[in-house]
Write an enzyme that holds these catalytic residues in place. Sequence first.
Site, PDB file in Angstrom:
ATOM      1  N   ASN A 139      33.472  21.519  37.175  1.00 43.79           N
ATOM      2  CA  ASN A 139      32.857  22.216  36.033  1.00 43.79           C
ATOM      3  C   ASN A 139      33.837  22.379  34.871  1.00 43.79           C
ATOM      4  O   ASN A 139      33.555  23.111  33.923  1.00 43.79           O
ATOM      5  CB  ASN A 139      32.342  23.598  36.476  1.00 43.79           C
ATOM      6  CG  ASN A 139      33.460  24.537  36.920  1.00 43.79           C
ATOM      7  OD1 ASN A 139      34.629  24.146  36.956  1.00 43.79           O
ATOM      8  ND2 ASN A 139      33.105  25.762  37.264  1.00 43.79           N
ATOM      9  N   GLU A 199      37.230  29.765  34.454  1.00 39.77           N
ATOM     10  CA  GLU A 199      35.894  29.210  34.604  1.00 39.77           C
ATOM     11  C   GLU A 199      35.185  29.095  33.243  1.00 39.77           C
ATOM     12  O   GLU A 199      35.499  29.837  32.306  1.00 39.77           O
ATOM     13  CB  GLU A 199      35.062  30.122  35.516  1.00 39.77           C
ATOM     14  CG  GLU A 199      35.608  30.255  36.945  1.00 39.77           C
ATOM     15  CD  GLU A 199      35.240  29.071  37.833  1.00 39.77           C
ATOM     16  OE1 GLU A 199      35.290  27.916  37.387  1.00 39.77           O
ATOM     17  OE2 GLU A 199      34.910  29.318  39.012  1.00 39.77           O
ATOM     18  N   HIS A 218      36.930  23.677  35.101  1.00 35.60           N
ATOM     19  CA  HIS A 218      37.882  24.785  35.161  1.00 35.60           C
ATOM     20  C   HIS A 218      39.303  24.269  35.331  1.00 35.60           C
ATOM     21  O   HIS A 218      39.541  23.197  35.879  1.00 35.60           O
ATOM     22  CB  HIS A 218      37.501  25.827  36.229  1.00 35.60           C
ATOM     23  CG  HIS A 218      37.730  25.441  37.650  1.00 35.60           C
ATOM     24  ND1 HIS A 218      36.979  25.951  38.689  1.00 35.60           N
ATOM     25  CD2 HIS A 218      38.634  24.622  38.239  1.00 35.60           C
ATOM     26  CE1 HIS A 218      37.418  25.458  39.830  1.00 35.60           C
ATOM     27  NE2 HIS A 218      38.416  24.640  39.591  1.00 35.60           N
ATOM     28  N   ASP A 227      47.126  30.198  40.787  1.00 33.13           N
ATOM     29  CA  ASP A 227      46.043  31.105  41.175  1.00 33.13           C
ATOM     30  C   ASP A 227      46.062  31.440  42.662  1.00 33.13           C
ATOM     31  O   ASP A 227      46.789  30.823  43.448  1.00 33.13           O
ATOM     32  CB  ASP A 227      44.671  30.510  40.786  1.00 33.13           C
ATOM     33  CG  ASP A 227      44.576  29.010  41.063  1.00 33.13           C
ATOM     34  OD1 ASP A 227      45.356  28.525  41.907  1.00 33.13           O
ATOM     35  OD2 ASP A 227      43.743  28.335  40.440  1.00 33.13           O
TER      36      ASP A 227
END
Length: 243
Positions: free
Chosen positions: A136, A143, A138, A67
């Site tokens: 979280n 996400e 990801h 990413d």
Amino acid sequence: MEIVVVESYRELSARAAAVVGDEIKKNRRPVLGLATGSTPEGMYAQLVRMFNDEEVDFSNVTTFNLDEYAGLHPEHPQSYHYYMRQHLFDHINIKKENIHIPQCYNQDVSEFCREYDRSVIAAGGVDLQILGIGGNGHIGFNEPGRYLNCLTHLTDLTEDTIKDNSRFFNSPDEVPRQAVTMGMGSIMHAAKILLLASGNSKARAIKHAVGGTITTDFPASLLQLHRDVTLLVDREAAALIEK
Ligand code: F6R
């Protein structure tokens, strides 16, 4: 999923680097999927040491990073282009043309994404994918949400991620709100996956990743569907799965 619990971040980094080194040695044209962030920094330091000690040769290695932030110039100190040069690429003998990092700076993003996916396929797919995990859940910048994308795409970052990653910037306002990330489908296509996690702050995420419901609300849970995942964690990150 194989779970390996080690005593310290130092041991985690050395073990992860050894897995990468073995892949490079046994494969004539190894294709590595790479992550950024705090977690793999020690692994990259070990890989640089192994290169300096002539234990590993990167001349035939191809890499695909997961990413990159949208709108950050590749020379920006918080860009993942910069990170990869700083931690690895400037210190080893990898060929520039074999390095691939998503880009989202002054260009047609959707065309770039399609080309990125084509390049992964043309390279024969990823042999070993290194992953970190967000608090979280990801993976890359996939996400939590109702849907997950299969392929490389532009995505909005969640408030959790913006807050987590603000530690790398002067203020949360400076954190880009979007990023380009390989999709969950591309990640799941890797032949092998090595998921790294260190520290208390990852314990909850690791608990959800290894057991329980497989859900797009916790992207790392999808890794339970992959046939060759090794989870390499220190005791703190493993705290809630060891109990
Ligand atoms: C980075 C990436 C992210 C990180 C994750 C954990 O390329 O893909 O998913 O792996 O946010 O980051 P750290 O290691 O900084 O806790």
